[in-house]
Design an enzyme around this catalytic site. Structure first.
Site, PDB file in Angstrom:
ATOM      1  N   GLU A  98      64.894 -50.303-123.544  1.00 48.59           N
ATOM      2  CA  GLU A  98      65.170 -48.964-124.072  1.00 48.59           C
ATOM      3  C   GLU A  98      65.704 -49.075-125.495  1.00 48.59           C
ATOM      4  O   GLU A  98      66.461 -49.993-125.824  1.00 48.59           O
ATOM      5  CB  GLU A  98      66.195 -48.256-123.178  1.00 48.59           C
ATOM      6  CG  GLU A  98      66.459 -46.816-123.544  1.00 48.59           C
ATOM      7  CD  GLU A  98      67.323 -46.096-122.508  1.00 48.59           C
ATOM      8  OE1 GLU A  98      68.007 -45.140-122.879  1.00 48.59           O
ATOM      9  OE2 GLU A  98      67.320 -46.515-121.322  1.00 48.59           O
ATOM     10  N   ASP A 100      67.496 -46.354-128.292  1.00 46.71           N
ATOM     11  CA  ASP A 100      68.094 -45.020-128.235  1.00 46.71           C
ATOM     12  C   ASP A 100      68.545 -44.469-129.575  1.00 46.71           C
ATOM     13  O   ASP A 100      69.217 -45.162-130.346  1.00 46.71           O
ATOM     14  CB  ASP A 100      69.347 -45.028-127.350  1.00 46.71           C
ATOM     15  CG  ASP A 100      69.052 -45.216-125.881  1.00 46.71           C
ATOM     16  OD1 ASP A 100      67.928 -44.905-125.467  1.00 46.71           O
ATOM     17  OD2 ASP A 100      69.946 -45.665-125.153  1.00 46.71           O
ATOM     18  N   GLU A 102      70.923 -41.084-129.793  1.00 48.61           N
ATOM     19  CA  GLU A 102      71.598 -40.006-129.080  1.00 48.61           C
ATOM     20  C   GLU A 102      72.534 -39.317-130.064  1.00 48.61           C
ATOM     21  O   GLU A 102      73.375 -39.967-130.695  1.00 48.61           O
ATOM     22  CB  GLU A 102      72.391 -40.536-127.888  1.00 48.61           C
ATOM     23  CG  GLU A 102      71.533 -41.113-126.781  1.00 48.61           C
ATOM     24  CD  GLU A 102      72.364 -41.506-125.567  1.00 48.61           C
ATOM     25  OE1 GLU A 102      72.279 -40.824-124.531  1.00 48.61           O
ATOM     26  OE2 GLU A 102      73.113 -42.500-125.668  1.00 48.61           O
TER      27      GLU A 102
END
Length: 286
Positions: A98, A100, A102
């Site tokens: 993953e 990311d 955010e």
């Protein structure tokens, strides 16, 4: 998954250009939110909405193995405390990979926090957090992932903010075998997102809305039925440059500028969190 990514990359570069749509908005699908996510402006704009009942989200129709991915995002304006807007790549399975972005909301006139993380083979805890040098709610800005067999680079408006190099030779797992799909969501996380959960979501300000446009995966390899279908933007100076691209000296200096002035947390300097020693990639990169 037994195959050689580089062999597939080389073989399919010249033969599967036709497999990619010129209209990139056709590559996105709304996945949840019961009508709170909407395509607008003839499919050029996608908005996500959050209210007290639910948030919303979408994903790419394709899975990818390596690529450069751009998305223009305009974040929730005003009092966005408690909200989290995400844009990330993720594989399937228990030992997932993953990458990311955010965006942690905040009170009016208080800065958003850009929270980044990289998970490889299910191992994460690689958080770096930043303030931004502009108001991300006033206009669209471009957030990018560059992911190739050598490194992962996260960029904001073309400026690199962090790099995660392939350090498998030091025993650090690197995402290179599992195809990942692009996801995005707007959801409530007021138990932790703003000042450690001390500031809660003000539902009188709902619905909260984040806007997306111009998702671009033209320089990427689609994973389809066990094969890689790769293309690149032939208007670029070097159509395959992204496959081996690393940061040059100018880009490294720009990244250092961001990290010196806008980074507010770096797991690689958190000795209290890792009393037995910093992660291998932190030590190897010094």
């Amino acid at each position: 998954m037994a195959y050689s990514p580089i062999i597939f990359l080389t073989f399919f570069f010249n033969y599967f250009v036709f497999a990619f749509s010129s209209n990139i908005n056709q590559g996105l699908a709304i996945t949840w939110g019961n009508g709170r996510a909407k395509f607008q402006d003839n499919g050029k704009l996608l908005t996500l909405s959050l209210d007290k009942s639910s948030g919303s989200g979408f994903q790419s129709k394709n899975e990818y193995l390596f690529g450069k991915f751009d998305m223009q995002v305009k974040l929730v304006p005003g009092n966005s405390a408690g909200t989290v807007t995400t844009y990330y790549l993720r594989s399937k399975g228990v030992a997932w990979d993953e990458i990311d972005f955010e965006f942690l909301g905040n009170l009016t006139d208080e800065p958003y926090i850009l929270h980044t993380n990289i998970i490889s083979h299910g191992k994460g805890n690689r958080e770096q957090q930043f303030y931004l040098w502009f108001d991300p709610t006033a206009d669209f800005h471009t957030y990018s992932f560059l992911w190739n067999p050598r490194s992962i680079v996260l960029m904001v408006d073309g400026t690199p903010i962090r790099e995660f190099k392939n350090m498998e030779h030091f025993g650090v797992p690197f995402p290179k075998e599992q195809p990942m799909r692009m996801y995005s969501s707007l959801w409530n996380a007021d138990d932790w997102a703003t000042q450690g959960g001390r500031v809660k979501t003000d539902w009188s300000k709902a619905p909260f809305i984040a806007s997306y446009r111009n998702f671009n995966a033209n320089n990427a390899c689609i994973w389809l039925s066990g094969k890689l279908l790769c293309r690149s933007d032939h208007h670029s100076m070097s159509s395959k440059a992204w496959l081996s691209q690393e940061l040059d000296s100018i880009s490294l200096n720009r990244m250092k500028w961001v990290q010196m002035n806008y980074m507010i947390y770096n797991y690689c300097t958190d000795i209290n969190r890792f009393p037995k020693g910093l992660p291998k990639e932190c030590v190897a990169s010094t």
